[in-house]
Design an enzyme around this catalytic site. Structure first.
Site, PDB file in Angstrom:
ATOM      1  N   ARG A 119       0.834  -1.200   0.000  1.00 25.18           N
ATOM      2  CA  ARG A 119       0.000   0.000   0.000  1.00 25.18           C
ATOM      3  C   ARG A 119       0.869   1.251   0.000  1.00 25.18           C
ATOM      4  O   ARG A 119       1.955   1.276   0.552  1.00 25.18           O
ATOM      5  CB  ARG A 119      -0.911  -0.033   1.232  1.00 25.18           C
ATOM      6  CG  ARG A 119      -2.036   0.995   1.236  1.00 25.18           C
ATOM      7  CD  ARG A 119      -3.074   0.633   2.272  1.00 25.18           C
ATOM      8  NE  ARG A 119      -4.106   1.641   2.401  1.00 25.18           N
ATOM      9  CZ  ARG A 119      -4.202   2.482   3.424  1.00 25.18           C
ATOM     10  NH1 ARG A 119      -3.323   2.426   4.400  1.00 25.18           N
ATOM     11  NH2 ARG A 119      -5.180   3.365   3.481  1.00 25.18           N
ATOM     12  N   LYS A 184       2.145  -8.320  11.931  1.00 23.66           N
ATOM     13  CA  LYS A 184       1.607  -8.398  10.575  1.00 23.66           C
ATOM     14  C   LYS A 184       1.959  -9.713   9.900  1.00 23.66           C
ATOM     15  O   LYS A 184       3.125 -10.090   9.801  1.00 23.66           O
ATOM     16  CB  LYS A 184       2.107  -7.231   9.731  1.00 23.66           C
ATOM     17  CG  LYS A 184       1.469  -7.185   8.343  1.00 23.66           C
ATOM     18  CD  LYS A 184       1.821  -5.908   7.604  1.00 23.66           C
ATOM     19  CE  LYS A 184       1.234  -5.898   6.206  1.00 23.66           C
ATOM     20  NZ  LYS A 184       1.484  -4.633   5.480  1.00 23.66           N
ATOM     21  N   ARG A 317      -2.996   4.370  20.205  1.00 24.82           N
ATOM     22  CA  ARG A 317      -2.731   5.696  20.768  1.00 24.82           C
ATOM     23  C   ARG A 317      -1.696   5.581  21.881  1.00 24.82           C
ATOM     24  O   ARG A 317      -1.759   4.694  22.730  1.00 24.82           O
ATOM     25  CB  ARG A 317      -4.016   6.293  21.318  1.00 24.82           C
ATOM     26  CG  ARG A 317      -3.844   7.692  21.939  1.00 24.82           C
ATOM     27  CD  ARG A 317      -5.188   8.208  22.398  1.00 24.82           C
ATOM     28  NE  ARG A 317      -5.040   9.446  23.154  1.00 24.82           N
ATOM     29  CZ  ARG A 317      -6.050  10.108  23.706  1.00 24.82           C
ATOM     30  NH1 ARG A 317      -7.284   9.647  23.586  1.00 24.82           N
ATOM     31  NH2 ARG A 317      -5.838  11.222  24.381  1.00 24.82           N
TER      32      ARG A 317
END
Length: 318
Positions: A119, A184, A317
């Site tokens: 991507r 991943k 976060r």
């Protein structure tokens, strides 16, 4: 060229079946070629990302297994047209170039990509034989809007196919990744051509880490994992199962949209109910992840209000 690849596959098969080191002379005798031919092919395989131990006086040994496809089983098991290569620039590029000749469900699979892409133009590390690299073509008659949220469907298909083969600990990350135990495992790249309100041609690229060579892993700038310690039948079995699952899911998606997949996504959402940060170009927002909507947008709760965002990249976060 076909003869070269046949010879390289024979060398890898011989190395895979040998428990310890095997000498170049023994390999040459076994394959009926010269010792120099073996050396040249070993060098070529190493240049393609295969890690082979070479010890003077002992010979050669694979650092890790190289799970090559069984071409006969693959072509027999895939019901659509299947284009299978040892090496190609990019499976997505191949399908995009031939889009006008393809039917929905046709697939291209390669053992190595010399110009694999992720991507946002990122390089996709593609060591020979170590992973799954494949691209599926699909035609959407109602245009690009009909394909909104497609990468999320592909993520659900990957999880379903892998779970059916015995893999646990999987999760989906919006908008186009599959994780295993928090790292991943797989990436998805969707490319399209056509008209916004007319026929739209889609190519769905998928990469799944099977056995990551150490030198390739060092090139990746994020936590990754592979299927080295997972007992699944074979890479070929995965390819057939995934293709079957994806085609089934795409037929549902084409007729019913993303709604039937919302619960599947929610069950394995990596960041479900966590505080996350969404980066969008020069801007960002922070909120609690509340899943996805029927347009494929990510839902964030900010100050008690849930809003949808269709672009960007998310992280936990901090």
């Amino acid at each position: 060229m076909a003869e070269q690849w046949q010879r390289r596959r024979q060398i890898l098969t011989a190395l895979s079946h040998h428990q310890g080191f095997i000498s170049g002379e023994a390999l040459a005798t076994q394959l009926g070629v010269s010792r120099m031919t073996i050396s040249n092919h070993i060098d070529a395989l190493e240049a393609l990302g295969v890690e082979i131990f070479s010890v003077k006086g002992k010979g050669y040994k694979l650092q890790k297994p190289v799970p090559l496809m069984d071409a006969t089983e693959l072509l027999k098991g895939i019901q659509s047209r299947c284009f299978y290569f040892d090496e190609i620039d990019s499976t997505n590029s191949f399908m995009m170039k031939h889009a006008n000749e393809l039917n929905s469900g046709d697939i291209c699979i390669a053992e190595h990509q010399s110009a694999g892409r992720g991507r946002r133009g990122r390089n996709w590390v593609s060591p020979y034989g170590s992973h799954f690299y494949g691209s599926v073509f699909w035609n959407f008659p109602q245009g690009m809007a009909q394909a909104m949220g497609l990468s999320l469907v592909v993520g659900c298909s990957l999880v379903t196919a892998l779970e059916a083969l015995g893999v646990s600990g999987l999760a989906v990350k919006w908008p186009n990744d599959v994780y295993l135990n928090g790292k991943k495992l797989a990436g998805i790249l969707v490319e399209m051509s056509g008209q916004a309100d007319g026929e739209c041609q889609i190519v769905i690229g998928v990469g799944v880490n099977f056995v990551m060579p150490s030198n390739s892993g060092e090139q990746i700038d994020q936590p990754w994992c592979d299927l080295t310690n997972v007992d699944i039948p074979s890479k070929t079995a995965f390819a057939i199962a995934f293709h079957q699952q994806l085609v089934s899911d795409l037929k549902v998606f084409e007729s019913q949209g993303l709604k039937p997949f919302l619960s599947r996504w929610q069950q394995t959402d990596l960041y479900k109910d966590q505080e996350i940060r969404l980066e969008m170009a020069d801007n960002h927002v922070e909120g609690i992840c509340r899943g996805i909507d029927e347009q494929g947008g990510i839902l964030l709760e900010l100050d008690g209000e849930v809003k949808s965002y269709v672009g960007g990249e998310i992280s936990v976060r901090t």
